[in-house]
Scaffold this motif. Structure first.
Motif, PDB file in Angstrom:
ATOM      1  N   ARG A 204      27.992  38.540  28.234  1.00 50.57           N
ATOM      2  CA  ARG A 204      27.766  37.333  27.436  1.00 50.57           C
ATOM      3  C   ARG A 204      28.545  36.197  28.092  1.00 50.57           C
ATOM      4  N   THR A 205      27.917  35.051  28.183  1.00 54.99           N
ATOM      5  CA  THR A 205      28.598  33.909  28.790  1.00 54.99           C
ATOM      6  C   THR A 205      29.168  32.988  27.719  1.00 54.99           C
ATOM      7  N   ILE A 206      30.169  32.242  28.138  1.00 54.71           N
ATOM      8  CA  ILE A 206      30.801  31.280  27.224  1.00 54.71           C
ATOM      9  C   ILE A 206      30.788  29.888  27.826  1.00 54.71           C
ATOM     10  N   GLU A 207      29.867  29.689  28.759  1.00 50.45           N
ATOM     11  CA  GLU A 207      29.774  28.390  29.409  1.00 50.45           C
ATOM     12  C   GLU A 207      28.320  28.087  29.746  1.00 50.45           C
ATOM     13  N   LYS A 208      28.021  26.830  29.955  1.00 47.13           N
ATOM     14  CA  LYS A 208      26.653  26.418  30.235  1.00 47.13           C
ATOM     15  C   LYS A 208      26.450  26.091  31.713  1.00 47.13           C
ATOM     16  N   SER A 209      27.334  26.535  32.549  1.00 50.79           N
ATOM     17  CA  SER A 209      27.271  26.265  33.982  1.00 50.79           C
ATOM     18  C   SER A 209      26.353  27.271  34.673  1.00 50.79           C
ATOM     19  N   ASP A 210      25.775  26.868  35.796  1.00 49.84           N
ATOM     20  CA  ASP A 210      24.959  27.784  36.584  1.00 49.84           C
ATOM     21  C   ASP A 210      25.814  28.881  37.220  1.00 49.84           C
ATOM     22  N   LYS A 211      27.048  28.544  37.541  1.00 48.52           N
ATOM     23  CA  LYS A 211      27.961  29.516  38.117  1.00 48.52           C
ATOM     24  C   LYS A 211      28.764  30.156  36.984  1.00 48.52           C
ATOM     25  N   LYS A 212      28.519  31.422  36.760  1.00 44.65           N
ATOM     26  CA  LYS A 212      29.164  32.141  35.663  1.00 44.65           C
ATOM     27  C   LYS A 212      30.569  32.612  36.058  1.00 44.65           C
ATOM     28  N   THR A 213      31.522  32.347  35.211  1.00 43.63           N
ATOM     29  CA  THR A 213      32.882  32.841  35.407  1.00 43.63           C
ATOM     30  C   THR A 213      32.910  34.327  35.115  1.00 43.63           C
ATOM     31  N   THR A 214      33.603  35.078  35.947  1.00 43.53           N
ATOM     32  CA  THR A 214      33.805  36.495  35.672  1.00 43.53           C
ATOM     33  C   THR A 214      35.257  36.698  35.261  1.00 43.53           C
ATOM     34  N   PHE A 215      35.468  37.678  34.437  1.00 48.13           N
ATOM     35  CA  PHE A 215      36.804  37.977  33.942  1.00 48.13           C
ATOM     36  C   PHE A 215      37.219  39.360  34.421  1.00 48.13           C
ATOM     37  N   GLU A 216      38.437  39.456  34.897  1.00 46.45           N
ATOM     38  CA  GLU A 216      38.998  40.728  35.320  1.00 46.45           C
ATOM     39  C   GLU A 216      40.247  40.990  34.481  1.00 46.45           C
ATOM     40  N   LEU A 217      40.212  42.089  33.753  1.00 48.85           N
ATOM     41  CA  LEU A 217      41.321  42.454  32.878  1.00 48.85           C
ATOM     42  C   LEU A 217      42.074  43.622  33.507  1.00 48.85           C
ATOM     43  N   TYR A 218      43.369  43.411  33.734  1.00 48.87           N
ATOM     44  CA  TYR A 218      44.200  44.446  34.326  1.00 48.87           C
ATOM     45  C   TYR A 218      45.281  44.883  33.359  1.00 48.87           C
ATOM     46  N   ALA A 219      45.536  46.181  33.347  1.00 44.32           N
ATOM     47  CA  ALA A 219      46.679  46.739  32.636  1.00 44.32           C
ATOM     48  C   ALA A 219      47.761  46.970  33.685  1.00 44.32           C
ATOM     49  N   VAL A 220      48.913  46.365  33.489  1.00 44.04           N
ATOM     50  CA  VAL A 220      49.998  46.461  34.463  1.00 44.04           C
ATOM     51  C   VAL A 220      51.156  47.190  33.809  1.00 44.04           C
ATOM     52  N   LYS A 221      51.610  48.259  34.481  1.00 44.39           N
ATOM     53  CA  LYS A 221      52.705  49.054  33.918  1.00 44.39           C
ATOM     54  C   LYS A 221      53.422  49.782  35.049  1.00 44.39           C
ATOM     55  N   GLY A 222      54.732  49.716  35.035  1.00 41.56           N
ATOM     56  CA  GLY A 222      55.529  50.455  36.013  1.00 41.56           C
ATOM     57  C   GLY A 222      55.221  50.119  37.460  1.00 41.56           C
ATOM     58  N   GLY A 223      54.890  48.874  37.729  1.00 40.40           N
ATOM     59  CA  GLY A 223      54.612  48.474  39.096  1.00 40.40           C
ATOM     60  C   GLY A 223      53.191  48.725  39.555  1.00 40.40           C
ATOM     61  N   GLY A 224      52.402  49.421  38.755  1.00 42.84           N
ATOM     62  CA  GLY A 224      51.009  49.675  39.111  1.00 42.84           C
ATOM     63  C   GLY A 224      50.076  48.916  38.195  1.00 42.84           C
ATOM     64  N   SER A 225      48.831  48.767  38.624  1.00 43.55           N
ATOM     65  CA  SER A 225      47.854  48.083  37.788  1.00 43.55           C
ATOM     66  C   SER A 225      46.511  48.794  37.866  1.00 43.55           C
ATOM     67  N   THR A 226      45.780  48.712  36.776  1.00 42.48           N
ATOM     68  CA  THR A 226      44.453  49.300  36.679  1.00 42.48           C
ATOM     69  C   THR A 226      43.529  48.266  36.073  1.00 42.48           C
ATOM     70  N   ARG A 227      42.380  48.084  36.696  1.00 40.31           N
ATOM     71  CA  ARG A 227      41.398  47.163  36.118  1.00 40.31           C
ATOM     72  C   ARG A 227      40.730  47.862  34.947  1.00 40.31           C
ATOM     73  N   VAL A 228      40.817  47.252  33.799  1.00 41.14           N
ATOM     74  CA  VAL A 228      40.310  47.845  32.569  1.00 41.14           C
ATOM     75  C   VAL A 228      38.801  47.625  32.422  1.00 41.14           C
ATOM     76  N   ASN A 229      38.310  46.496  32.884  1.00 36.34           N
ATOM     77  CA  ASN A 229      36.879  46.192  32.733  1.00 36.34           C
ATOM     78  C   ASN A 229      36.153  46.246  34.077  1.00 36.34           C
ATOM     79  N   SER A 230      36.355  47.322  34.787  1.00 34.70           N
ATOM     80  CA  SER A 230      35.719  47.506  36.083  1.00 34.70           C
ATOM     81  C   SER A 230      34.214  47.644  35.926  1.00 34.70           C
ATOM     82  N   GLU A 231      33.478  47.062  36.846  1.00 34.37           N
ATOM     83  CA  GLU A 231      32.014  47.134  36.802  1.00 34.37           C
ATOM     84  C   GLU A 231      31.508  48.552  37.053  1.00 34.37           C
ATOM     85  N   GLU A 232      32.341  49.402  37.635  1.00 31.48           N
ATOM     86  CA  GLU A 232      31.951  50.789  37.916  1.00 31.48           C
ATOM     87  C   GLU A 232      32.134  51.704  36.702  1.00 31.48           C
ATOM     88  N   GLU A 233      32.824  51.232  35.714  1.00 29.81           N
ATOM     89  CA  GLU A 233      33.103  52.036  34.514  1.00 29.81           C
ATOM     90  C   GLU A 233      32.196  51.603  33.362  1.00 29.81           C
TER      91      GLU A 233
END
Length: 124
Positions: free
Chosen positions: A79-108
């Motif tokens: 779902r988009t939240i803008e009216k632009s032709d170029k859509k913003t993508t959001f990357e959500l990372y969980a960061v813990k103990g020096g490591g990070s994991t993408r929570v909203n990965s396109e592969e998952e």
């Protein structure tokens, strides 16, 4: 943190807590001088039958679920939240103990699909 763990935590600590805290607040207004609109809502809610209060709770859950589902759709890019032709993508990372994991990965599995499965069972 994996995507399923993230969504389950959002359901438990955001959705479920918001619902129970709101009902508790309306049933028993805190403070010495609550806002007029809160007093009016509390008086109306407390005058309802148990069955009507249950239905109000179900309506509240639908509203919260719709909001969170929509927000997760935005994070997933469904779902988009803008009216632009170029859509913003959001990357959500969980960061813990020096490591990070993408929570909203396109592969998952998308977050909104996981949330929908948790809150909109066909049998409910």
């Amino acid at each position: 943190m994996r995507n399923t763990e993230f969504v389950e935590s959002i359901k438990k600590y955001v959705r479920d807590t918001a619902l129970s805290d709101t009902i508790e607040f309306i049933e028993n207004l805190p403070g010495r001088k609550p806002r007029k609109r809160h007093v009016e809502l509390s008086n109306w809610y407390n005058s309802l039958s148990g069955e009507d209060k249950q239905k109000i709770g179900e309506i509240m859950a639908e509203a919260v679920d719709s909001s969170l589902f929509g927000f997760l759709c935005v994070l997933d890019g469904a779902r988009t939240i803008e009216k632009s032709d170029k859509k913003t993508t959001f990357e959500l990372y969980a960061v813990k103990g020096g490591g990070s994991t993408r929570v909203n990965s396109e592969e998952e599995q998308p977050l909104h699909d996981i949330y929908n499965a948790l809150t909109n069972s066909v049998d409910q």
